[in-house]
Design a protein around this motif. Structure first.
Motif, short mmCIF file in Angstrom:
data_model
loop_
_atom_site.label_atom_id
_atom_site.label_comp_id
_atom_site.label_asym_id
_atom_site.label_seq_id
_atom_site.Cartn_x
_atom_site.Cartn_y
_atom_site.Cartn_z
N ALA A 119 -5.24 4.38 -12.26
CA ALA A 119 -5.89 3.13 -11.84
C ALA A 119 -5.20 2.52 -10.62
CB ALA A 119 -5.88 2.14 -13.01
N LYS A 120 -3.89 2.69 -10.54
CA LYS A 120 -3.14 2.07 -9.46
C LYS A 120 -3.15 2.91 -8.19
CE LYS A 120 1.45 0.25 -8.41
NZ LYS A 120 2.83 0.05 -8.91
N ASP A 121 -3.03 4.24 -8.32
CA ASP A 121 -2.84 5.11 -7.16
C ASP A 121 -4.06 5.96 -6.82
OD1 ASP A 121 -0.26 4.19 -6.98
OD2 ASP A 121 0.53 5.73 -8.31
N CYS A 122 -5.20 5.66 -7.42
CA CYS A 122 -6.39 6.50 -7.20
C CYS A 122 -6.76 6.54 -5.72
CB CYS A 122 -7.54 5.97 -8.05
SG CYS A 122 -9.10 6.84 -7.77
N GLY A 123 -6.95 5.39 -5.09
CA GLY A 123 -7.38 5.36 -3.70
C GLY A 123 -6.35 5.96 -2.77
N ARG A 124 -5.08 5.68 -2.99
CA ARG A 124 -4.05 6.21 -2.11
C ARG A 124 -3.98 7.73 -2.18
NH1 ARG A 124 0.82 8.01 -2.69
NH2 ARG A 124 0.85 7.49 -4.91
N ILE A 125 -4.16 8.29 -3.40
CA ILE A 125 -4.11 9.75 -3.55
C ILE A 125 -5.32 10.39 -2.89
CG2 ILE A 125 -4.16 11.61 -5.24
CD1 ILE A 125 -2.54 9.81 -7.09
N LEU A 126 -6.50 9.79 -3.04
CA LEU A 126 -7.72 10.39 -2.50
C LEU A 126 -7.77 10.30 -0.98
CD1 LEU A 126 -10.35 9.13 -5.09
CD2 LEU A 126 -9.50 11.46 -4.85
N THR A 127 -7.39 9.16 -0.41
CA THR A 127 -7.54 8.94 1.03
C THR A 127 -6.25 9.18 1.80
OG1 THR A 127 -6.99 6.58 0.85
CG2 THR A 127 -9.30 7.22 0.56
N GLY A 128 -5.11 9.11 1.14
CA GLY A 128 -3.84 9.27 1.83
C GLY A 128 -3.32 7.99 2.44
N VAL A 129 -4.05 6.88 2.30
CA VAL A 129 -3.60 5.61 2.85
C VAL A 129 -3.74 4.54 1.78
CG1 VAL A 129 -4.18 6.18 5.23
CG2 VAL A 129 -5.90 5.08 3.78
N SER A 130 -3.10 3.39 2.01
CA SER A 130 -3.19 2.28 1.07
C SER A 130 -4.53 1.55 1.23
CB SER A 130 -2.04 1.31 1.29
OG SER A 130 -2.19 0.68 2.55
N GLU A 131 -4.72 0.56 0.38
CA GLU A 131 -5.97 -0.21 0.44
C GLU A 131 -6.11 -0.90 1.79
OE1 GLU A 131 -8.34 -3.69 -2.10
OE2 GLU A 131 -6.30 -3.08 -2.65
N GLU A 132 -5.00 -1.47 2.31
CA GLU A 132 -5.08 -2.13 3.60
C GLU A 132 -5.41 -1.13 4.71
OE1 GLU A 132 -2.66 -2.33 1.49
OE2 GLU A 132 -2.63 -4.41 0.80
N GLY A 133 -4.79 0.07 4.65
CA GLY A 133 -5.08 1.08 5.66
C GLY A 133 -6.51 1.56 5.59
N PHE A 134 -7.04 1.74 4.36
CA PHE A 134 -8.42 2.17 4.21
C PHE A 134 -9.39 1.11 4.72
CE2 PHE A 134 -12.33 2.37 1.63
CZ PHE A 134 -12.73 3.68 1.89
N GLN A 135 -9.08 -0.15 4.42
CA GLN A 135 -9.98 -1.24 4.80
C GLN A 135 -9.99 -1.44 6.32
OE1 GLN A 135 -9.19 -4.76 2.59
NE2 GLN A 135 -11.10 -5.74 3.12
N SER A 136 -8.87 -1.14 6.99
CA SER A 136 -8.82 -1.33 8.44
C SER A 136 -9.16 -0.07 9.20
CB SER A 136 -7.43 -1.81 8.84
OG SER A 136 -6.45 -0.86 8.48
N SER A 137 -9.47 1.03 8.51
CA SER A 137 -9.79 2.27 9.21
C SER A 137 -11.14 2.82 8.77
CB SER A 137 -8.68 3.29 8.97
OG SER A 137 -8.53 3.55 7.59
N ALA A 138 -11.27 3.19 7.50
CA ALA A 138 -12.50 3.82 7.03
C ALA A 138 -13.63 2.82 6.86
CB ALA A 138 -12.24 4.54 5.70
N LEU A 139 -13.34 1.53 6.71
CA LEU A 139 -14.37 0.49 6.61
C LEU A 139 -14.44 -0.24 7.93
CD1 LEU A 139 -13.75 -1.00 3.05
CD2 LEU A 139 -15.49 0.62 3.75
N LEU A 140 -15.53 -0.12 8.64
CA LEU A 140 -15.71 -0.77 9.94
C LEU A 140 -16.78 -1.84 9.83
CD1 LEU A 140 -14.41 2.05 10.71
CD2 LEU A 140 -15.41 1.69 12.96
N ASP A 141 -16.43 -3.04 10.21
CA ASP A 141 -17.33 -4.18 10.16
C ASP A 141 -17.71 -4.55 11.58
OD1 ASP A 141 -18.73 -6.44 9.72
OD2 ASP A 141 -17.26 -7.39 8.42
N GLY A 142 -18.96 -4.67 11.82
CA GLY A 142 -19.42 -5.00 13.16
C GLY A 142 -18.96 -6.36 13.64
N GLN A 143 -18.63 -7.26 12.72
CA GLN A 143 -18.20 -8.59 13.11
C GLN A 143 -16.69 -8.65 13.36
OE1 GLN A 143 -20.32 -11.03 13.71
NE2 GLN A 143 -22.03 -9.68 13.18
#
Length: 685
Positions: A119-143
């Motif tokens: 539950a804690k490390d699922c995203g980091r293991i799958l993507t290789g980055v933390s939640e902050e890194g995923f949110q600022s890289s793989a999630l792109l917001d037009g605004q």
């Protein structure tokens, strides 16, 4: 890695199931149709829902912002492909629990749990980055496409050093600053200040102890002088009293002579005795020594008696047990009742007949074999009742007597050892007191010391008897003076001498009280050696803190240097990728781009020598510049492992015209050849 299916009760999703394919996935959703909600749903399914965040006036927490509109508990299922296998991730809300805290991950083909994901490390293991890194890289917001220079540099440094953007440069520096503040702090909040304050307090305590010790020594030095003043005042009082008594009749003179003689005898007896406080302590130590000595003798006698008779007593118990065994009554005759034996056989036969079904018993037939068997067993028990062996009652519990005997032996040994230790302590105390009261007697001459104490005790008894007699004479004499004496000059001198004696005694008592107060304060402060040892430990801790602060400083300097090196190494990669992406986005209108060491970007038109920063560009071109920069950063951030990570874009073309949106779609199709791209938009380019 790629997403396959997503379904959940999360905000406005209302349990809808969304499917994703390889390459570019374009989902056309109207405004308030769930584009942003889907982005956050994918993030929460990977990294979990942070339930510790609270609502504020500026921003709602995720658990409040994305509360399901259909009223169902917040939950979700996410199916994805990772390392060539399909995995289903589930986050549910338990009864009475926080939302989406029940986590499970299992393989879709076998149903076996995927133990690598938690539950804690699922995203980091799958993507290789933390939640902050995923949110600022793989999630792109037009605004909000542009990353600040500091944030971008931090994530680059973290990936180059640890491979995980959770340990970012600014976070590491902030942690070092927190450690530094915890040690140094501001004011008196840091550990260093606390240690210094403790050392100062210990220094004050030691100084106070030294001052009190000096005061005690000064008071003790004044006591002999005070006692001398008491003696002189008593002599003056005696002289005034003798002068006063000469003025009275023969009866008074005779009473005075008798009282004086008794006082002289009392003084002689008093001189033959040691100081009363020392004598009292010596008598107490002597009495305790004699009592312990007698207890020691009793314990030795008991141990000798137990040691001498132990085997005899044990043999007596064994003999008694043997006699009891030999004299026990024999087994009673076995009485077998014939009629009950016949009944037992009869019931046994009936049980067999009913079991074979030879004789029917109606509806009770299935139960009759068990019933007849029970009756047969009861008849057998009655047949042999009374054939058991009976023995006489033993006179004692032999095992318990042996245990008691052993306990008595052990108790005698323990008491012998205990009294020996007590005797040694009492002897030491007795010898210590004898050294004070009679230092001329050798310490090993205990009999001589005891005889001396006996003589002193008798002299003290005589002294107390004479003192009581003297007190009686003095009271009689004072009565004569009070009733018959004149109120003249001699009487006044005698009273003044008496007051002087009382004042001298009060001054001496004040010295003793001051000594007691100082010693009480010393005990309250503590032992000087212990305080000094504690101060030395704190001094060592202070040196350790200074060493840690120096290590923190060196670590921070190393981080700053590593950050500068990383910036120079990563900037060309991002610049090259962003320049290619910008060329596609602008249809070759802007063919050059420059990313400086502070991660601020400029671009240049084709056939133009003027570099234009973001302030000189139009809104659409600026968005294209930062979209190119963000996509380049995404590739650098996400291409660290063997698995590609999907990119989710939430209306990145919101400020684009149709031509620019078409160029953006072209770039996304190029990127979709390498990784899965999910585009959420409300317009069709």
């Amino acid at each position: 890695m790629k997403f396959l299916n997503a379904q959940g009760h999360f905000g406005v999703l209302d349990g809808r199931k969304l499917r994703f394919e390889d390459g570019l996935n374009v989902l056309y959703l109207p405004n308030e149709g769930g584009k942003t909600t889907l982005c956050h749903f994918l993030r929460v399914m990977l990294y979990g829902l942070n339930t510790t965040r609270r609502d504020s006036r500026k921003q709602l927490s995720d658990k409040t912002r994305f509360r399901p509109t259909d009223g169902n508990p917040m939950s979700g299922l996410l199916e994805l492909e990772w390392k060539g296998r399909r995995i289903i991730i589930s986050r549910q809300t338990g009864k009475g629990a926080a939302p989406m805290q029940e986590f499970s991950a299992y393989y879709a083909d076998t149903g076996e749990p995927c133990t690598e994901l938690t539950a804690k490390d699922c995203g980091r293991i799958l993507t290789g980055v933390s939640e902050e890194g995923f949110q600022s890289s793989a999630l792109l917001d037009g605004q909000d496409q542009a990353l600040s220079a500091g944030e971008l540099g931090d994530r680059m440094l973290a990936l180059s050093t640890t491979g995980d953007s959770a340990m970012m440069y600014s976070g590491a520096v902030a942690q070092l600053d927190r450690w530094k503040n915890a040690l140094r702090g501001t004011g008196n909040r840091g550990r260093y200040a606390q240690v210094e304050e403790s050392i100062d307090q210990l220094n004050r305590s030691v100084a106070r102890l030294d001052d009190l010790t000096g005061q005690i020594a000064g008071y003790e030095a004044q006591i002999p002088e005070a006692e001398q003043r008491i003696a002189e005042a008593e002599n003056q009082q005696q002289q005034a009293t003798e002068e006063f008594t000469l003025l009275f009749v023969a009866k008074r003179e005779a009473a005075e002579r008798e009282e004086r003689k008794a006082r002289e005898n009392l003084a002689q007896l008093r001189e033959a005795l040691p100081p009363l406080d020392v004598l009292t302590e010596a008598e107490r130590a002597t009495g305790n020594y004699l009592d312990v000595k007698q207890a020691r003798a009793d314990a030795q006698a008991e141990l000798a008696d137990v040691t001498a008779n132990y085997q005899k007593w044990k043999d007596d118990i064994d003999h008694t047990e043997d006699d009891y065994s030999n004299s026990s009554s024999s087994t009673t005759d076995i009485h077998i009742r014939g009629w009950s034996m016949v009944l037992a056989v009869l019931f046994g036969v009936l049980a067999v007949i009913s079991l074979l079904g030879i004789i029917p018993f109606g509806p009770l037939t299935p139960y009759m074999p068990y019933l007849f068997s029970v009756f047969a067993i009861i008849a057998l028990v009655v047949t042999f009742v009374g054939s058991t062996q009976s023995l006489d009652t033993p006179p004692m519990d032999f095992d318990e007597e042996r245990v008691k005997l052993e306990r008595r032996k052990q108790s005698a040994i323990a008491r012998d050892a205990q009294t020996e230790e007590q005797l040694e302590r009492a002897r030491e105390k007795f010898r210590e007191q004898m050294q004070r009261i009679a230092p001329e007697i050798p310490a090993e001459e205990e009999e001589q010391a005891l005889q001396f104490m006996q003589d002193v005790k008798e002299r003290k008894k005589v002294y107390l008897d004479r003192k009581r007699e003297h007190d009686g004479l003095a009271e009689q004499y004072l009565n004569i003076l009070d009733t018959t004496g004149p109120q003249g000059e001699a009487r006044m001198r005698m009273n003044e001498a008496k007051d002087a004696v009382e004042q001298a005694r009060q001054a001496c008592n004040a010295l003793h009280e001051s000594i007691a107060v100082c010693r009480g304060k010393c005990e309250e402060i503590g032992v000087r050696e212990e305080l000094c040892a504690k101060r030395e430990r704190l001094e060592e801790e202070k040196e350790s803190i200074l060493w840690q602060l120096d290590a923190i400083r060196l670590a921070k300097e190393s981080l700053v240097q590593a950050n500068a090196e990383l910036t120079g190494r990563v900037s060309p990669q991002i610049n090259q990728l962003a320049e290619e992406y910008l060329r596609i986005l602008t249809a070759d209108r802007y063919t050059a781009m420059q990313l400086y060491t502070d991660f601020e970007a400029t671009c240049r038109r084709d056939n133009s020598a003027v570099e234009m920063d973001r302030l000189r560009l139009s809104t659409g071109t600026r968005d294209q510049l930062y979209l190119a920069l963000r996509l380049a950063v995404c590739k650098v951030l996400l291409d660290q492992g063997d698995e590609t990570v999907p990119i989710v874009l939430d209306d990145p073309f919101v400020n684009y015209d149709d031509r620019r949106a078409a160029c953006g779609m072209k770039l996304l199709r190029e990127i979709a050849r390498e990784r899965q791209v999910i585009l959420l938009t409300c317009r069709r380019p």
